[in-house]
Write a protein that holds these residues in place. Structure first.
Motif, PDB file in Angstrom:
ATOM      1  N   TYR A 283       0.857  -1.186   0.000  1.00  0.00           N
ATOM      2  CA  TYR A 283       0.000   0.000   0.000  1.00  0.00           C
ATOM      3  C   TYR A 283       0.896   1.241   0.000  1.00  0.00           C
ATOM      4  O   TYR A 283       1.424   1.648   1.043  1.00  0.00           O
ATOM      5  CB  TYR A 283      -0.919   0.010   1.227  1.00  0.00           C
ATOM      6  CG  TYR A 283      -1.990  -1.057   1.190  1.00  0.00           C
ATOM      7  CD1 TYR A 283      -3.156  -0.876   0.439  1.00  0.00           C
ATOM      8  CD2 TYR A 283      -1.846  -2.240   1.912  1.00  0.00           C
ATOM      9  CE1 TYR A 283      -4.135  -1.857   0.410  1.00  0.00           C
ATOM     10  CE2 TYR A 283      -2.822  -3.223   1.890  1.00  0.00           C
ATOM     11  CZ  TYR A 283      -3.968  -3.027   1.131  1.00  0.00           C
ATOM     12  OH  TYR A 283      -4.941  -3.996   1.103  1.00  0.00           O
ATOM     13  N   TYR A 284       1.077   1.834  -1.176  1.00  0.00           N
ATOM     14  CA  TYR A 284       1.872   3.049  -1.314  1.00  0.00           C
ATOM     15  C   TYR A 284       1.003   4.268  -1.029  1.00  0.00           C
ATOM     16  O   TYR A 284      -0.143   4.347  -1.490  1.00  0.00           O
ATOM     17  CB  TYR A 284       2.444   3.170  -2.729  1.00  0.00           C
ATOM     18  CG  TYR A 284       3.654   2.312  -3.002  1.00  0.00           C
ATOM     19  CD1 TYR A 284       4.951   2.844  -2.919  1.00  0.00           C
ATOM     20  CD2 TYR A 284       3.531   0.981  -3.358  1.00  0.00           C
ATOM     21  CE1 TYR A 284       6.068   2.071  -3.187  1.00  0.00           C
ATOM     22  CE2 TYR A 284       4.646   0.189  -3.632  1.00  0.00           C
ATOM     23  CZ  TYR A 284       5.908   0.741  -3.536  1.00  0.00           C
ATOM     24  OH  TYR A 284       7.010  -0.024  -3.796  1.00  0.00           O
ATOM     25  N   VAL A 285       1.541   5.218  -0.286  1.00  0.00           N
ATOM     26  CA  VAL A 285       0.852   6.481  -0.005  1.00  0.00           C
ATOM     27  C   VAL A 285       1.753   7.641  -0.421  1.00  0.00           C
ATOM     28  O   VAL A 285       2.973   7.498  -0.512  1.00  0.00           O
ATOM     29  CB  VAL A 285       0.470   6.611   1.489  1.00  0.00           C
ATOM     30  CG1 VAL A 285      -0.627   5.627   1.856  1.00  0.00           C
ATOM     31  CG2 VAL A 285       1.693   6.416   2.384  1.00  0.00           C
ATOM     32  N   ALA A 286       1.126   8.794  -0.680  1.00  0.00           N
ATOM     33  CA  ALA A 286       1.854   9.947  -1.224  1.00  0.00           C
ATOM     34  C   ALA A 286       2.368  10.847  -0.106  1.00  0.00           C
ATOM     35  O   ALA A 286       1.777  11.875   0.205  1.00  0.00           O
ATOM     36  CB  ALA A 286       0.957  10.730  -2.183  1.00  0.00           C
ATOM     37  N   LEU A 287       3.478  10.454   0.517  1.00  0.00           N
ATOM     38  CA  LEU A 287       4.133  11.314   1.499  1.00  0.00           C
ATOM     39  C   LEU A 287       4.893  12.404   0.757  1.00  0.00           C
ATOM     40  O   LEU A 287       5.696  12.117  -0.130  1.00  0.00           O
ATOM     41  CB  LEU A 287       5.096  10.491   2.360  1.00  0.00           C
ATOM     42  CG  LEU A 287       5.869  11.244   3.446  1.00  0.00           C
ATOM     43  CD1 LEU A 287       4.912  11.824   4.474  1.00  0.00           C
ATOM     44  CD2 LEU A 287       6.889  10.325   4.114  1.00  0.00           C
ATOM     45  N   ARG A 288       4.655  13.666   1.109  1.00  0.00           N
ATOM     46  CA  ARG A 288       5.244  14.782   0.382  1.00  0.00           C
ATOM     47  C   ARG A 288       6.282  15.549   1.192  1.00  0.00           C
ATOM     48  O   ARG A 288       7.144  16.222   0.629  1.00  0.00           O
ATOM     49  CB  ARG A 288       4.130  15.746  -0.080  1.00  0.00           C
ATOM     50  CG  ARG A 288       3.297  15.194  -1.217  1.00  0.00           C
ATOM     51  CD  ARG A 288       4.130  15.118  -2.478  1.00  0.00           C
ATOM     52  NE  ARG A 288       3.408  14.518  -3.600  1.00  0.00           N
ATOM     53  CZ  ARG A 288       3.545  13.257  -3.993  1.00  0.00           C
ATOM     54  NH1 ARG A 288       4.364  12.451  -3.331  1.00  0.00           N
ATOM     55  NH2 ARG A 288       2.885  12.786  -5.021  1.00  0.00           N
ATOM     56  N   GLN A 289       6.210  15.457   2.517  1.00  0.00           N
ATOM     57  CA  GLN A 289       7.132  16.243   3.333  1.00  0.00           C
ATOM     58  C   GLN A 289       7.215  15.649   4.734  1.00  0.00           C
ATOM     59  O   GLN A 289       6.262  15.050   5.228  1.00  0.00           O
ATOM     60  CB  GLN A 289       6.660  17.697   3.409  1.00  0.00           C
ATOM     61  CG  GLN A 289       7.582  18.644   4.157  1.00  0.00           C
ATOM     62  CD  GLN A 289       7.003  20.052   4.224  1.00  0.00           C
ATOM     63  OE1 GLN A 289       6.075  20.407   3.496  1.00  0.00           O
ATOM     64  NE2 GLN A 289       7.541  20.869   5.126  1.00  0.00           N
TER      65      GLN A 289
END
Length: 460
Positions: A283-289
């Protein structure tokens, strides 16, 4: 916990054949974890959890290729994992399973001849096995059954035997092998027939069976046709107790509504590599910072986003204890903590625990300080969702607290590779969010809407 299935050797196959004769509602299941460790945590326990988290991360990064609802309880355990109980067979036989969102195959210890090597770290003196001959619904999976290809990812036209070939599955810190069964899975409010499950006759470093909640075709969510599932992870202070929280399975045909006060971020498209099919399960999630104490850590883009070669990106994994960060991310985050924390480094504790940085917070060393304060760790996701971790999800008290606090130290519960001179693992996810950081968070895997939701709350 990524799992890779491969066919057994001839010797393995023959040994398994000798064992053949033996062998629209919401469901809520109790969830617990396997660790009776009110703080502080002994050095060797932290060292084990750090080592096992790193070993699992290396495997996730580089697998060895060869609203109707149901609710169940989740329990926590001292080796850093969470378990649920499931009932298979007719009549039902109930066994514990480790909850794993990083793999997609479900298996249980099987037959009276089950062997588990190096499983003494479990507090349980015995391992409960499923006995196929006691179940009237137990059937060995045939080679031509389409579900056989879910395990071996091979063409059924290559069958040389009537049964599906034995499997051998590798995890980060162990393995298991056996034969695939078609069996009945029983919940309090529903029955699932012909569920694909593994009958393992040998394992190593596996204290219980594993239930795969990843994205693959053989996972429990896929076989049950779930729209979403959710759970709330107890604090690890309740390890190896009878306290539990709940895992909820949603399989209503109608569109399920999101819960109030949840922050959501969309799942990210999985990398597709022929040589690493396991990446498709995560399960990939969009961590941005990432920020520490309100200061942004300048993490290079290549670590935050999955690359065509399979490297980079962030995954959520219930089977990892301490969050893993690739060396290029970890050093930046750790350096920011060192800049902001005004306590002396506990280098000796770092050597004992395998964690760093650790800081001395004993009364003797901090007599002039009235309070002990540490910066928060915050994950910023695409879409505006922010996960703010409380201090107990970031630091662990290490050692034995004595009168006067002479041994008091806290350690950052993040791990990376290459610290002790071992080779760094190239490729795979750069960040793996572990269950220690998810303590007392309600999390939701919304499969219908392809999004991950969370909120902080007490899970007791």
């Amino acid at each position: 916990m990524a799992a890779v299935a491969s066919s057994c050797s001839l010797l393995c196959f023959l040994s398994l054949l000798s064992l053949l004769p033996l062998i629209s509602t919401t469901t809520t299941i109790p969830l617990s974890h396997f660790h009776k460790n009110p703080p502080p945590i002994p050095y060797q326990n932290l060292n084990y959890l750090a080592s096992s988290s790193l070993t699992r991360a290396k495997h996730l990064k580089n697998p060895h290729t060869t609203p109707s609802t149901t609710t169940t309880s989740i329990f926590s355990h001292s080796y850093g994992a969470y378990s649920i109980s499931l009932s298979f067979g007719t009549p039902p036989q109930t066994l514990p399973f480790l909850l794993d969102t990083g793999s997609d195959f479900t298996w249980f210890p099987c037959t009276n001849h089950y062997r588990c090597n190096n499983c003494s770290f479990s507090n349980s003196t015995t391992i409960t096995s499923f006995i196929p001959k006691l179940s009237s619904s137990s059937k060995i999976l045939g080679c031509l059954n389409p579900k056989c290809s879910w395990i071996h990812r091979s063409n059924s036209n290559n069958c040389t035997n009537q049964i599906c070939p034995p499997y051998l599955i590798f995890y980060g810190s162990g393995n298991t092998g056996g034969l695939a069964l078609s069996e009945t899975l029983n919940f309090s409010n529903r029955t699932v027939h012909d569920f694909l499950v593994g009958c393992s006759v040998f394992s190593s470093y596996q204290p219980a069976g594993i239930v795969g909640f990843g994205r693959g075709p053989s996972s429990l969510p896929t076989q049950l046709g779930l729209n979403k599932f959710s759970y709330c992870l107890l604090s690890h202070r309740f390890d190896d107790t009878n306290k539990h929280s709940s895992l909820v399975l949603y399989n209503d045909s109608e569109k399920t509504q999101g819960l109030l006060n949840l922050s959501y971020t969309n799942f990210v498209k999985n990398p597709k590599l022929a040589e690493k099919p396991e990446f498709s399960v995560y399960y990939y999630v969009a961590l941005r910072q990432i920020s520490v104490g309100g200061r942004s850590v300048k993490v290079p883009y290549k670590y935050l986003n999955p690359q065509p070669n399979g490297s980079g990106g962030t995954v959520v994994d219930s089977g990892t204890t301490f969050t893993f960060m690739s060396r290029g991310v970890f050093e930046l985050v750790a350096a920011e903590f060192r800049r902001q924390v005004k306590h002396e480094r506990a280098v000796g504790v770092e050597a004992l625990t395998g964690l760093r940085p650790c800081f001395n917070v004993s009364k003797k060393q901090n007599m002039e300080k009235e309070t002990v304060s540490f910066p928060e760790l915050r994950f910023h996701f695409k879409g505006g969702a922010e996960m703010v971790l409380p201090l107990e999800n970031i630091f662990a008290m290490a050692g034995e607290w004595k009168e006067g606090g002479s041994d008091g130290a806290v350690c950052l519960t993040l791990v990376t590779d290459g610290v002790a001179g071992e080779k760094q693992v190239a490729g795979g996810p750069s960040i793996i969010l572990g269950n220690f950081q998810m303590q007392n968070f309600y999390v939701e895997y919304d499969l219908r809407n392809e999004r991950f939701g969370f909120r902080q709350q007490s899970c007791n």
